[in-house]
Design an enzyme around this catalytic site. Sequence first.
Site, PDB file in Angstrom:
ATOM      1  N   LYS A 211      65.824 -45.042 -52.333  1.00 58.04           N
ATOM      2  CA  LYS A 211      65.157 -46.307 -52.022  1.00 58.04           C
ATOM      3  C   LYS A 211      65.529 -47.312 -53.109  1.00 58.04           C
ATOM      4  O   LYS A 211      65.247 -47.101 -54.291  1.00 58.04           O
ATOM      5  CB  LYS A 211      63.641 -46.112 -51.976  1.00 58.04           C
ATOM      6  CG  LYS A 211      62.901 -47.407 -51.728  1.00 58.04           C
ATOM      7  CD  LYS A 211      61.413 -47.202 -51.549  1.00 58.04           C
ATOM      8  CE  LYS A 211      60.708 -48.534 -51.400  1.00 58.04           C
ATOM      9  NZ  LYS A 211      59.260 -48.370 -51.210  1.00 58.04           N
ATOM     10  N   LYS A 264      67.235 -46.328 -47.813  1.00 56.32           N
ATOM     11  CA  LYS A 264      66.519 -47.564 -47.519  1.00 56.32           C
ATOM     12  C   LYS A 264      66.876 -48.634 -48.529  1.00 56.32           C
ATOM     13  O   LYS A 264      66.849 -48.332 -49.710  1.00 56.32           O
ATOM     14  CB  LYS A 264      65.012 -47.263 -47.577  1.00 56.32           C
ATOM     15  CG  LYS A 264      64.135 -48.483 -47.449  1.00 56.32           C
ATOM     16  CD  LYS A 264      62.702 -48.150 -47.754  1.00 56.32           C
ATOM     17  CE  LYS A 264      61.912 -49.443 -47.727  1.00 56.32           C
ATOM     18  NZ  LYS A 264      60.558 -49.271 -48.161  1.00 56.32           N
TER      19      LYS A 264
HETATM   20  C1  PBG Z   1      55.915 -49.168 -50.170  1.00 54.10           C
HETATM   21  C2  PBG Z   1      56.939 -49.510 -49.169  1.00 54.10           C
HETATM   22  C3  PBG Z   1      57.729 -50.673 -49.077  1.00 54.10           C
HETATM   23  C4  PBG Z   1      58.456 -50.556 -47.902  1.00 54.10           C
HETATM   24  C5  PBG Z   1      58.140 -49.332 -47.329  1.00 54.10           C
HETATM   25  N1  PBG Z   1      57.205 -48.690 -48.144  1.00 54.10           N
HETATM   26  C6  PBG Z   1      57.756 -51.895 -49.913  1.00 54.10           C
HETATM   27  C7  PBG Z   1      58.207 -51.872 -51.297  1.00 54.10           C
HETATM   28  O1  PBG Z   1      58.691 -50.867 -51.825  1.00 54.10           O
HETATM   29  O2  PBG Z   1      58.044 -52.919 -51.930  1.00 54.10           O
HETATM   30  C8  PBG Z   1      59.406 -51.594 -47.364  1.00 54.10           C
HETATM   31  C9  PBG Z   1      59.600 -51.579 -45.897  1.00 54.10           C
HETATM   32  C10 PBG Z   1      60.209 -52.822 -45.331  1.00 54.10           C
HETATM   33  O3  PBG Z   1      60.635 -53.764 -46.025  1.00 54.10           O
HETATM   34  O4  PBG Z   1      60.259 -52.870 -44.087  1.00 54.10           O
HETATM   35  N2  PBG Z   1      56.376 -48.802 -51.404  1.00 54.10           N
END
Ligand code: PBG
Length: 338
Positions: A211, A264
């Site tokens: 991520k 992601k």
């Molecule tokens: C929580 C989380 C996030 C997303 C999924 N889980 C946001 C972040 O890390 O700031 C992002 C999903 C999206 O942008 O569609 N940590």
Amino acid sequence: MTTKVMSTPTNDAIAPERRPRRLRRTESIRTLVRETVVRPEGLIYPLFVVPNTRPKVEIGSMPGVWQLRVREAVDEARRAYDLGIRALLLFGLPEYKDGIGSASWDPTGPVQSAIEAIKRAVPQMTVMADVCLCEYTDHGHCGVIVDRNGTKDVDNDQTLPLLAKQAVSFAAAGADFVAPSDMMDGRVAAIREALDGASLTEVGIMAYSAKYASGFYGPFREAAESAPQFGDRRSYQMDPANVREALREMELDVEEGADMIMVKPALSYLDVIRAARDNFELPVAAYNVSGEYSMVKAAAERGWIDGPRVMNEILTSIKRAGADLIITYHALEFASKG
Ligand code: PBG
């Protein structure tokens, strides 16, 4: 003035086997030889669940995406199932926030309630729950904040038991999978151990393994009300420049007991998806994130692009890059077509 006319090559100049256009001649031939097909059954549809005391609200930066109350989330789950979607990913907006995100393990919280209600109404639907503290903490970070010589830092090891507690709470409510998105080291092992300790051995872990610290999460933070109140997430989410590090993250998650790994965002990281598919045997999920969705919606709204066509192209490209599963806000729209 003389114009030089290029001589047109005759048919004889092209060898018979050098005519790939034969395979593109009609729609039925194109369908016949299509290499990559996106199916609604391979999509995961994210939903944002709010306490019943709040109204149902459409997210300004994500047209077509709503903050839903439990009852409405159940309706949406039913609609999605009828269209062929087999999995949801739930995010929750709690009644209250504090320093450690304690609302996230409240058994009557919006996510727990939605899991129970959806599993009751649509038992065949696979329900996944996002595990992270950022929606539940008053500072908006994904872990516990500590002061280190005047500098605020997200403490890895103090965060692990809280994530585990949240995961067990979602699993106890009936979630089929928990999906840790916090990027703390060791969280998959901590969650696996806690689930097994609570006799929830059949509940799986879809790990947000690679991520990245991404600008593409902007609209999500409006939807989930989870923007960090200070600083950013670069000390725990990954640097967009790194792919070897992504492989290391995935390897650790696999060793720690993940059942699926995830990359992601998706679109700017198609090479990372490919690397994940080539290097691991577990199912690979890719998250087509909020900013990717919003860009398509915004441009389509202005008539600059053909929205449905671009949606199809994007989902196909993510699948072609190697994703087995795609988490996407387009899921319902994709499944509704035709
Ligand atoms: C929580 C989380 C996030 C997303 C999924 N889980 C946001 C972040 O890390 O700031 C992002 C999903 C999206 O942008 O569609 N940590």
